[in-house]
Design a protein around this motif. Structure first.
Motif, PDB file in Angstrom:
ATOM      1  N   GLY A 115      30.660  41.325  43.214  1.00 54.18           N
ATOM      2  CA  GLY A 115      31.541  40.802  44.247  1.00 54.18           C
ATOM      3  C   GLY A 115      32.109  39.452  43.865  1.00 54.18           C
ATOM      4  O   GLY A 115      31.468  38.662  43.166  1.00 54.18           O
ATOM      5  N   TRP A 116      33.341  39.178  44.338  1.00 52.72           N
ATOM      6  CA  TRP A 116      34.007  37.904  44.097  1.00 52.72           C
ATOM      7  C   TRP A 116      34.550  37.379  45.428  1.00 52.72           C
ATOM      8  O   TRP A 116      35.340  38.049  46.085  1.00 52.72           O
ATOM      9  CB  TRP A 116      35.154  38.057  43.103  1.00 52.72           C
ATOM     10  N   PHE A 117      34.141  36.165  45.812  1.00 51.26           N
ATOM     11  CA  PHE A 117      34.611  35.553  47.059  1.00 51.26           C
ATOM     12  C   PHE A 117      35.273  34.222  46.722  1.00 51.26           C
ATOM     13  O   PHE A 117      34.665  33.354  46.079  1.00 51.26           O
ATOM     14  CB  PHE A 117      33.451  35.337  48.024  1.00 51.26           C
ATOM     15  N   ASP A 118      36.543  34.048  47.137  1.00 52.38           N
ATOM     16  CA  ASP A 118      37.297  32.839  46.791  1.00 52.38           C
ATOM     17  C   ASP A 118      37.404  31.849  47.943  1.00 52.38           C
ATOM     18  O   ASP A 118      38.182  30.889  47.881  1.00 52.38           O
ATOM     19  CB  ASP A 118      38.698  33.211  46.301  1.00 52.38           C
ATOM     20  N   GLY A 119      36.635  32.059  48.982  1.00 55.59           N
ATOM     21  CA  GLY A 119      36.685  31.182  50.153  1.00 55.59           C
ATOM     22  C   GLY A 119      37.442  31.783  51.313  1.00 55.59           C
ATOM     23  O   GLY A 119      37.262  31.351  52.457  1.00 55.59           O
ATOM     24  N   ASP A 120      38.281  32.786  51.037  1.00 55.87           N
ATOM     25  CA  ASP A 120      39.054  33.446  52.092  1.00 55.87           C
ATOM     26  C   ASP A 120      38.960  34.964  52.017  1.00 55.87           C
ATOM     27  O   ASP A 120      38.890  35.627  53.048  1.00 55.87           O
ATOM     28  CB  ASP A 120      40.534  33.024  52.010  1.00 55.87           C
ATOM     29  N   THR A 121      38.983  35.506  50.817  1.00 54.53           N
ATOM     30  CA  THR A 121      38.986  36.961  50.660  1.00 54.53           C
ATOM     31  C   THR A 121      37.817  37.410  49.793  1.00 54.53           C
ATOM     32  O   THR A 121      37.290  36.653  48.965  1.00 54.53           O
ATOM     33  CB  THR A 121      40.308  37.446  50.024  1.00 54.53           C
ATOM     34  N   LEU A 122      37.432  38.663  49.998  1.00 56.93           N
ATOM     35  CA  LEU A 122      36.324  39.273  49.276  1.00 56.93           C
ATOM     36  C   LEU A 122      36.860  40.433  48.436  1.00 56.93           C
ATOM     37  O   LEU A 122      37.520  41.323  48.955  1.00 56.93           O
ATOM     38  CB  LEU A 122      35.273  39.772  50.277  1.00 56.93           C
ATOM     39  N   LYS A 123      36.570  40.407  47.125  1.00 55.20           N
ATOM     40  CA  LYS A 123      37.012  41.461  46.221  1.00 55.20           C
ATOM     41  C   LYS A 123      35.826  41.943  45.392  1.00 55.20           C
ATOM     42  O   LYS A 123      34.786  41.293  45.340  1.00 55.20           O
ATOM     43  CB  LYS A 123      38.133  40.952  45.302  1.00 55.20           C
ATOM     44  N   PHE A 124      36.039  43.074  44.705  1.00 55.16           N
ATOM     45  CA  PHE A 124      34.945  43.675  43.950  1.00 55.16           C
ATOM     46  C   PHE A 124      35.436  44.099  42.570  1.00 55.16           C
ATOM     47  O   PHE A 124      36.594  44.492  42.388  1.00 55.16           O
ATOM     48  CB  PHE A 124      34.367  44.883  44.690  1.00 55.16           C
ATOM     49  N   GLN A 125      34.539  44.039  41.611  1.00 56.72           N
ATOM     50  CA  GLN A 125      34.818  44.462  40.244  1.00 56.72           C
ATOM     51  C   GLN A 125      33.858  45.580  39.860  1.00 56.72           C
ATOM     52  O   GLN A 125      32.639  45.419  39.918  1.00 56.72           O
ATOM     53  CB  GLN A 125      34.667  43.293  39.267  1.00 56.72           C
ATOM     54  N   HIS A 126      34.445  46.719  39.481  1.00 49.18           N
ATOM     55  CA  HIS A 126      33.634  47.870  39.087  1.00 49.18           C
ATOM     56  C   HIS A 126      33.563  47.938  37.564  1.00 49.18           C
ATOM     57  O   HIS A 126      34.563  47.725  36.876  1.00 49.18           O
ATOM     58  CB  HIS A 126      34.235  49.165  39.622  1.00 49.18           C
ATOM     59  N   PHE A 127      32.383  48.224  37.042  1.00 44.78           N
ATOM     60  CA  PHE A 127      32.190  48.292  35.597  1.00 44.78           C
ATOM     61  C   PHE A 127      32.161  49.747  35.135  1.00 44.78           C
ATOM     62  O   PHE A 127      31.637  50.621  35.824  1.00 44.78           O
ATOM     63  CB  PHE A 127      30.889  47.595  35.194  1.00 44.78           C
ATOM     64  N   GLU A 128      32.715  49.967  33.952  1.00 46.37           N
ATOM     65  CA  GLU A 128      32.743  51.294  33.382  1.00 46.37           C
ATOM     66  C   GLU A 128      31.330  51.740  32.994  1.00 46.37           C
ATOM     67  O   GLU A 128      30.452  50.903  32.760  1.00 46.37           O
ATOM     68  CB  GLU A 128      33.646  51.324  32.147  1.00 46.37           C
ATOM     69  N   PRO A 129      31.089  53.053  32.932  1.00 46.09           N
ATOM     70  CA  PRO A 129      29.758  53.537  32.540  1.00 46.09           C
ATOM     71  C   PRO A 129      29.353  53.019  31.163  1.00 46.09           C
ATOM     72  O   PRO A 129      30.190  52.782  30.299  1.00 46.09           O
ATOM     73  CB  PRO A 129      29.926  55.061  32.537  1.00 46.09           C
TER      74      PRO A 129
END
Length: 515
Positions: free
Chosen positions: A301-315
């Motif tokens: 997860g990545w939070f920049d102070g206002d929004t929340l995003k996600f990073q998915h990793f390849e197998p």
């Protein structure tokens, strides 16, 4: 002196053509030592573009089952690493430990020593604060209650404190330092025995100026998130001058991110029962290139102070990545561990949402990793099937080297053999380092040193060796590596024979020499 002649006045040279042919074959066999071989070493295994897989050193004896089936996040201060095997429902009391499981501190008060659970810590300057819970026992070893507690390491001394009004199933789980004060977030579970905790839902915010004397913020505005569908446990992080709270929900609620210093609700997790655990970057706040990295149980997860995003990793090797856990910052890169199947891999990210670079692969099998970075090392508390342990991984970037050797393919006993070689890195010679040359007569089971030779300015080295035993020998050239260059080695086979003596006998048998 005149040479003897035969009846026809000729000097006999060979007995017949067949013997001449046989002699030529023998001469060819004797000439084999003049053939040379060139051998290049295989590079040490690369797990990424220019990182080397380093041996991971185990720093602890480990604990099994009831002795401590989990380990907390290691902490490092002044070169010493501290950790704790968690066993909150067992006796005897579990002490804080350092290298090789050396006890350094046990939570003790007037009732004796107590089992303790401290998951999180925060390092501020020359202090480390752990937050958690103890099992308060009486002199007979019976559990009286389970209060929240803190342990402070300052000036090489440990100080303990029990948090007031948390007599049962409340513990501190989040910790941060913000605007000159320590802050801790509370977690609560189900009621234990017949005691009723003062704050049964948890999620409370505590503050302290010294890490030992704590006050709970009971203002209504701080209680609102707890009384709503959020609550249970509160984790903390700072970003861009703000203190953020992550209110973890139950299985039927989402996680709330709240800006605590302005009392604003910012956003929620997108799904139910999705935890958001902020990464604790010590002494730098929690800001890494404008984000708070978050462990979510699956994606990063990545939070920049206002929004929340996600990073998915390849197998990885065909296995889906199930858990991404931030460990620390090294040379401005974020180091994380990911679990694929039942194996862990250590990765590095140079930018948020960037392509991961593999540092160490298939390092261990287990269920969880908690870690911290100090200097050039990552200290990793690992939880495996039935045991816990502390590992250390060397993180410094290692450039690959290659060693090559040019030598004879065969030699004779008592004759000199020249061994020439070169050690290179990125096609340039590695100068003024020692290369060990050794040989084995038993296919590598045991080794005997020939000599250690220093490379020249362009990486070359050369030695002469006189073998004393016939048969197959294995010659090994070894470069041990250093802090910036990888180790490298190469081997080749040398056949040692006594053919020159045999050839002399053949010449004596088939030649007639006159003086």
């Amino acid at each position: 002196m005149r040479k003897k002649e035969n009846k026809n006045g000729q000097i006999p040279i060979l007995l017949d053509f067949k013997k001449l042919l046989f002699t030529l074959i023998i001469i060819m066999l004797v000439s084999l030592p003049i053939l040379t071989i060139n051998v290049k070493a295989n590079k040490e295994p690369d797990w990424s573009s220019n990182w080397e897989k380093n041996d991971i050193e185990r720093l602890s004896k480990g604990a099994q089952w009831y002795e401590g089936h989990e380990i907390n996040r290691p902490a490092v201060l002044n070169g010493e690493v501290y950790y704790l095997y968690q066993r909150p429902t067992s006796r005897p009391a579990n002490p804080f430990l350092r290298y090789n499981d050396t006890p350094v501190f046990t939570f003790t008060n007037e009732d004796g020593s107590h089992p303790q659970t401290f998951w999180m810590h925060y390092k501020h300057g020359d202090e480390i604060l752990w937050v958690g819970q103890i099992l308060q026992l009486n002199s007979s070893g019976d559990i009286l209650y389970l209060p929240a507690a803190t342990v402070l390491l300052k000036d090489n001394s440990f100080y303990e404190a029990i948090i007031p009004d948390t007599v049962n199933c409340n513990e501190l789980i989040g910790v941060s330092y913000y605007n000159g004060k320590w802050y801790a977030g509370e977690r609560s579970g189900d009621t234990f025995n017949y005691y009723t905790p003062t704050y049964p839902r948890g999620g409370g915010l505590w503050e302290s100026t010294d890490g030992l004397n704590w006050v709970r913020d009971t203002r209504p505005i701080k209680e609102d998130p707890i009384k709503s569908k959020y609550g249970r446990e509160l984790l903390l992080a700072t970003l861009n001058g703000h203190l953020y709270g992550f209110y973890q929900g139950s299985s039927n609620t989402k996680t709330l991110i709240r800006r605590l210093n302005t009392d604003e609700n910012i956003c929620e997790s997108p799904s139910l029962n999705q935890g958001l655990v902020p990464f604790q970057i010590h002494q730098e706040g929690f800001d890494w290139k404008g984000y708070i990295p978050l462990r979510t149980g699956e994606d990063l997860g990545w939070f920049d102070g206002d929004t929340l995003k996600f990073q998915h990793f390849e197998p990885i090797d065909g296995r889906e990545v199930q858990d991404a856990i931030p460990i620390g910052i090294y040379e401005n890169n974020l180091v994380i561990t990911v679990r694929s199947g039942n194996e862990y891999t250590v990765l590095s990210l140079s930018e948020p949402f960037g392509k991961p670079v593999k540092i160490a692969d298939n390092w261990m099998e287990g269920w969880g990793v908690r870690g911290t970075i100090d200097g050039d090392y990552a200290y990793l508390g690992v939880r495996c099937s039935g045991y816990s342990a502390l590992d250390r991984l060397f993180l410094k970037e290692i450039l690959p080297t290659e060693i090559s050797v040019s030598s004879l393919s065969s030699a004779s006993v008592g004759s000199e053999v020249g061994i020439n070689g070169r050690l290179i890195c990125n096609e340039k010679g590695v100068s003024e380092v020692n290369v060990l040359l050794r040989y084995s007569l038993d296919n590598g089971e045991t080794w005997n040193d020939i000599t250690e030779v220093k490379t020249t300015t362009d990486g070359h080295f050369s030695v002469f060796w006189i073998p004393s035993t016939t048969g197959n020998s294995i010659i090994n050239a070894v470069w041990a590596g250093n802090e910036t260059l990888s180790k490298s080695n190469t081997t080749y086979k040398l056949y040692v024979t006594s053919l020159p003596e045999t050839f002399a006998r053949i010449v004596k048998k088939y030649y007639i020499i006159y003086y």
